[in-house]
Design a protein around this motif. Structure first.
Motif, PDB file in Angstrom:
ATOM      1  N   ASN A  53      47.374  18.152  73.442  1.00 47.15           N
ATOM      2  CA  ASN A  53      48.088  17.395  74.466  1.00 47.15           C
ATOM      3  C   ASN A  53      47.419  17.627  75.827  1.00 47.15           C
ATOM      4  OD1 ASN A  53      49.923  16.039  76.050  1.00 47.15           O
ATOM      5  ND2 ASN A  53      51.729  16.989  75.133  1.00 47.15           N
ATOM      6  N   THR A  54      46.274  17.004  75.997  1.00 49.68           N
ATOM      7  CA  THR A  54      45.487  17.251  77.219  1.00 49.68           C
ATOM      8  C   THR A  54      46.206  16.819  78.497  1.00 49.68           C
ATOM      9  OG1 THR A  54      44.273  15.198  76.779  1.00 49.68           O
ATOM     10  CG2 THR A  54      43.258  17.251  76.070  1.00 49.68           C
ATOM     11  N   PRO A  55      46.992  15.722  78.519  1.00 52.20           N
ATOM     12  CA  PRO A  55      47.722  15.409  79.760  1.00 52.20           C
ATOM     13  C   PRO A  55      48.710  16.506  80.150  1.00 52.20           C
ATOM     14  CG  PRO A  55      47.616  13.473  78.346  1.00 52.20           C
ATOM     15  CD  PRO A  55      47.145  14.632  77.528  1.00 52.20           C
ATOM     16  N   SER A  56      49.368  17.110  79.149  1.00 51.35           N
ATOM     17  CA  SER A  56      50.309  18.182  79.426  1.00 51.35           C
ATOM     18  C   SER A  56      49.587  19.400  79.985  1.00 51.35           C
ATOM     19  CB  SER A  56      51.078  18.559  78.158  1.00 51.35           C
ATOM     20  OG  SER A  56      51.971  19.628  78.411  1.00 51.35           O
ATOM     21  N   ILE A  57      48.489  19.771  79.369  1.00 51.57           N
ATOM     22  CA  ILE A  57      47.721  20.931  79.845  1.00 51.57           C
ATOM     23  C   ILE A  57      47.233  20.686  81.268  1.00 51.57           C
ATOM     24  CG2 ILE A  57      45.631  22.290  79.470  1.00 51.57           C
ATOM     25  CD1 ILE A  57      46.051  21.784  76.446  1.00 51.57           C
ATOM     26  N   ALA A  58      46.761  19.482  81.542  1.00 53.54           N
ATOM     27  CA  ALA A  58      46.302  19.148  82.892  1.00 53.54           C
ATOM     28  C   ALA A  58      47.441  19.277  83.898  1.00 53.54           C
ATOM     29  CB  ALA A  58      45.726  17.742  82.917  1.00 53.54           C
ATOM     30  N   ALA A  59      48.653  18.876  83.502  1.00 54.72           N
ATOM     31  CA  ALA A  59      49.808  18.989  84.399  1.00 54.72           C
ATOM     32  C   ALA A  59      50.114  20.447  84.710  1.00 54.72           C
ATOM     33  CB  ALA A  59      51.016  18.299  83.779  1.00 54.72           C
ATOM     34  N   PHE A  60      50.039  21.305  83.704  1.00 51.47           N
ATOM     35  CA  PHE A  60      50.282  22.731  83.943  1.00 51.47           C
ATOM     36  C   PHE A  60      49.228  23.324  84.877  1.00 51.47           C
ATOM     37  CE2 PHE A  60      52.979  22.462  80.105  1.00 51.47           C
ATOM     38  CZ  PHE A  60      54.079  23.153  80.558  1.00 51.47           C
ATOM     39  N   LEU A  61      47.977  22.946  84.688  1.00 47.81           N
ATOM     40  CA  LEU A  61      46.924  23.441  85.577  1.00 47.81           C
ATOM     41  C   LEU A  61      47.163  22.977  87.013  1.00 47.81           C
ATOM     42  CD1 LEU A  61      43.818  22.886  83.270  1.00 47.81           C
ATOM     43  CD2 LEU A  61      44.843  25.086  83.899  1.00 47.81           C
ATOM     44  N   THR A  62      47.562  21.724  87.165  1.00 44.98           N
ATOM     45  CA  THR A  62      47.879  21.194  88.489  1.00 44.98           C
ATOM     46  C   THR A  62      49.040  21.960  89.121  1.00 44.98           C
ATOM     47  OG1 THR A  62      47.136  18.979  87.874  1.00 44.98           O
ATOM     48  CG2 THR A  62      48.628  19.127  89.749  1.00 44.98           C
ATOM     49  N   ALA A 115      53.886  25.919  63.979  1.00 43.50           N
ATOM     50  CA  ALA A 115      53.863  24.458  63.911  1.00 43.50           C
ATOM     51  C   ALA A 115      52.708  23.820  64.664  1.00 43.50           C
ATOM     52  CB  ALA A 115      55.185  23.908  64.449  1.00 43.50           C
ATOM     53  N   LYS A 116      51.912  24.620  65.361  1.00 46.45           N
ATOM     54  CA  LYS A 116      50.849  24.021  66.170  1.00 46.45           C
ATOM     55  C   LYS A 116      49.877  25.088  66.659  1.00 46.45           C
ATOM     56  CE  LYS A 116      53.486  24.424  70.489  1.00 46.45           C
ATOM     57  NZ  LYS A 116      54.199  23.721  71.569  1.00 46.45           N
ATOM     58  N   ARG A 117      48.714  24.614  67.101  1.00 44.46           N
ATOM     59  CA  ARG A 117      47.809  25.469  67.866  1.00 44.46           C
ATOM     60  C   ARG A 117      48.059  25.139  69.331  1.00 44.46           C
ATOM     61  NH1 ARG A 117      43.958  28.954  67.132  1.00 44.46           N
ATOM     62  NH2 ARG A 117      42.197  29.197  68.571  1.00 44.46           N
ATOM     63  N   GLU A 130      53.566  26.743  76.336  1.00 41.18           N
ATOM     64  CA  GLU A 130      52.669  26.704  75.167  1.00 41.18           C
ATOM     65  C   GLU A 130      52.535  25.275  74.660  1.00 41.18           C
ATOM     66  OE1 GLU A 130      55.143  26.203  72.685  1.00 41.18           O
ATOM     67  OE2 GLU A 130      56.626  26.853  74.120  1.00 41.18           O
ATOM     68  N   PRO A 131      51.968  24.364  75.475  1.00 35.42           N
ATOM     69  CA  PRO A 131      51.770  22.992  74.999  1.00 35.42           C
ATOM     70  C   PRO A 131      50.766  22.933  73.855  1.00 35.42           C
ATOM     71  CG  PRO A 131      50.580  23.352  77.048  1.00 35.42           C
ATOM     72  CD  PRO A 131      51.415  24.577  76.827  1.00 35.42           C
ATOM     73  N   ASP A 132      50.921  21.923  73.032  1.00 38.53           N
ATOM     74  CA  ASP A 132      49.968  21.679  71.947  1.00 38.53           C
ATOM     75  C   ASP A 132      48.568  21.539  72.543  1.00 38.53           C
ATOM     76  OD1 ASP A 132      48.380  20.122  69.918  1.00 38.53           O
ATOM     77  OD2 ASP A 132      50.303  20.151  68.845  1.00 38.53           O
ATOM     78  N   ILE A 133      47.596  22.186  71.935  1.00 40.19           N
ATOM     79  CA  ILE A 133      46.235  22.171  72.461  1.00 40.19           C
ATOM     80  C   ILE A 133      45.667  20.751  72.489  1.00 40.19           C
ATOM     81  CG2 ILE A 133      45.048  22.499  70.248  1.00 40.19           C
ATOM     82  CD1 ILE A 133      44.188  24.287  73.558  1.00 40.19           C
ATOM     83  N   GLY A 169      49.653  25.060  88.995  1.00 44.09           N
ATOM     84  CA  GLY A 169      49.349  26.442  89.327  1.00 44.09           C
ATOM     85  C   GLY A 169      49.393  27.406  88.164  1.00 44.09           C
ATOM     86  N   PHE A 170      49.518  26.869  86.937  1.00 44.23           N
ATOM     87  CA  PHE A 170      49.411  27.715  85.754  1.00 44.23           C
ATOM     88  C   PHE A 170      47.934  27.964  85.466  1.00 44.23           C
ATOM     89  CE2 PHE A 170      53.649  26.218  85.417  1.00 44.23           C
ATOM     90  CZ  PHE A 170      54.350  27.025  84.541  1.00 44.23           C
ATOM     91  N   ARG A 171      47.631  29.055  84.830  1.00 47.46           N
ATOM     92  CA  ARG A 171      46.270  29.332  84.378  1.00 47.46           C
ATOM     93  C   ARG A 171      46.247  29.313  82.845  1.00 47.46           C
ATOM     94  NH1 ARG A 171      46.117  34.619  82.592  1.00 47.46           N
ATOM     95  NH2 ARG A 171      47.814  35.947  83.370  1.00 47.46           N
ATOM     96  N   PHE A 172      45.126  28.879  82.294  1.00 49.57           N
ATOM     97  CA  PHE A 172      44.945  28.917  80.846  1.00 49.57           C
ATOM     98  C   PHE A 172      44.647  30.351  80.447  1.00 49.57           C
ATOM     99  CE2 PHE A 172      42.076  28.948  77.202  1.00 49.57           C
ATOM    100  CZ  PHE A 172      42.827  28.259  76.262  1.00 49.57           C
ATOM    101  N   SER A 173      45.479  30.913  79.561  1.00 50.00           N
ATOM    102  CA  SER A 173      45.324  32.313  79.161  1.00 50.00           C
ATOM    103  C   SER A 173      44.609  32.470  77.818  1.00 50.00           C
ATOM    104  CB  SER A 173      46.695  32.985  79.087  1.00 50.00           C
ATOM    105  OG  SER A 173      46.584  34.319  78.639  1.00 50.00           O
ATOM    106  N   ALA A 174      45.005  31.649  76.828  1.00 51.00           N
ATOM    107  CA  ALA A 174      44.426  31.794  75.487  1.00 51.00           C
ATOM    108  C   ALA A 174      44.876  30.638  74.620  1.00 51.00           C
ATOM    109  CB  ALA A 174      44.872  33.116  74.853  1.00 51.00           C
ATOM    110  N   GLU A 175      44.197  30.473  73.495  1.00 54.87           N
ATOM    111  CA  GLU A 175      44.689  29.603  72.426  1.00 54.87           C
ATOM    112  C   GLU A 175      45.426  30.478  71.432  1.00 54.87           C
ATOM    113  OE1 GLU A 175      41.984  26.928  70.561  1.00 54.87           O
ATOM    114  OE2 GLU A 175      41.015  26.340  72.448  1.00 54.87           O
ATOM    115  N   VAL A 176      46.601  30.027  71.017  1.00 50.55           N
ATOM    116  CA  VAL A 176      47.400  30.818  70.083  1.00 50.55           C
ATOM    117  C   VAL A 176      47.810  29.947  68.911  1.00 50.55           C
ATOM    118  CG1 VAL A 176      48.259  32.468  71.773  1.00 50.55           C
ATOM    119  CG2 VAL A 176      49.484  30.342  71.434  1.00 50.55           C
TER     120      VAL A 176
END
Length: 242
Positions: free
Chosen positions: A204-213, A226-228, A199-202, A215-222
């Motif tokens: 934090n685009t470098p972190s999200i990109a790393a998760f996508l790389t 302390a954060k979105r 659940e990286p901070d929305i 093999g994680f999939r984006f499921s939802a914004e929650v």
């Protein structure tokens, strides 16, 4: 039902020695060490804990794994050894913006000891690549975490947090590579776990990109207290496809 085990956890901590640059290095041969999470108890009063299944299937026993960048090993944190390094990483401005653990060492120490003194649902680790500590990880039971109130959790969902410590190790693709390796390690070592969660901070685009790389999939914004966050999921069923 709230599943709880005794506070005491046994961590197999590898023997450490300095390298030529003064950084600490870990051998692949581990020796048993007690958990450092004893801030509010007398360690001498605690009984020895037998080797038994814990909430995360013995992270300390998972051992090293080969990656394209080298041999990677998750080593459970020992506060007296690792606190100065982790605190230094937490005080990097790019890190502090998202982890919010900057300041004196005792800020980070409180955070670490809270996990180490718990029931084993979260295990803080140093990520060691080819013998050199270079990242901080938290492996945790997402289904037993407050996060579970904010998404449709499933039993044994396992969460990961990652901080790549050294600035020189960032921007080289190591984050995605190691996230894939650790997620696969979770799925191999925890057969009851069908999904790895993050659940990286929305923002934090470098972190999200790393998760996508990885093999994680984006499921939802929650919306978390302390954060979105971006809810990222690596499914066992899609492991060989993504």
């Amino acid at each position: 039902m709230d599943l709880r085990l005794p506070d005491e956890l046994v961590a197999l901590i590898a023997r450490e020695e300095p390298d030529g640059q003064g950084a600490r290095r870990w051998d692949q041969e581990d020796t048993a060490q007690p958990s450092a999470g004893t801030a509010h108890r007398d360690p001498s009063a605690r009984p020895a804990l037998p080797h038994h299944d814990d909430l995360l299937d013995h992270v300390a026993d998972w051992g090293p794994t080969d990656t394209p960048a080298g041999v990677f090993h998750l080593v459970p944190v020992r506060v007296e050894r690792d606190l100065p390094l982790i605190s230094r990483w937490m005080n990097d401005p790019a890190t502090a913006a998202f982890w919010e653990l900057s300041g004196p060492q005792d800020v980070t120490e409180v955070h670490l000891r809270a996990q180490l003194a718990g029931d084993g649902r979260s295990v803080p680790c140093i990520g060691v690549l080819d013998g050199t500590p270079m990242s901080y990880w938290e492996i945790y039971r997402a289904d037993l975490d407050p996060l579970a109130r904010h998404y449709p959790a499933r039993p044994h969902d396992t969460g990961v947090h990652l901080l790549v410590g050294a600035v020189a190790d960032r921007g080289r693709g190591l984050g995605g590579l190691l996230l894939r390796a650790v997620a696969d390690l979770v799925l191999v070592r925890r057969p009851s776990c069908a999904r790895v969660i993050a659940e990286p901070d929305i923002r934090n685009t470098p972190s999200i990109a790393a998760f996508l790389t990885a093999g994680f999939r984006f499921s939802a914004e929650v919306d978390l207290p302390a954060k979105r966050a971006a809810l990222m999921v690596r499914d066992r069923s899609l492991r060989h496809l993504l």
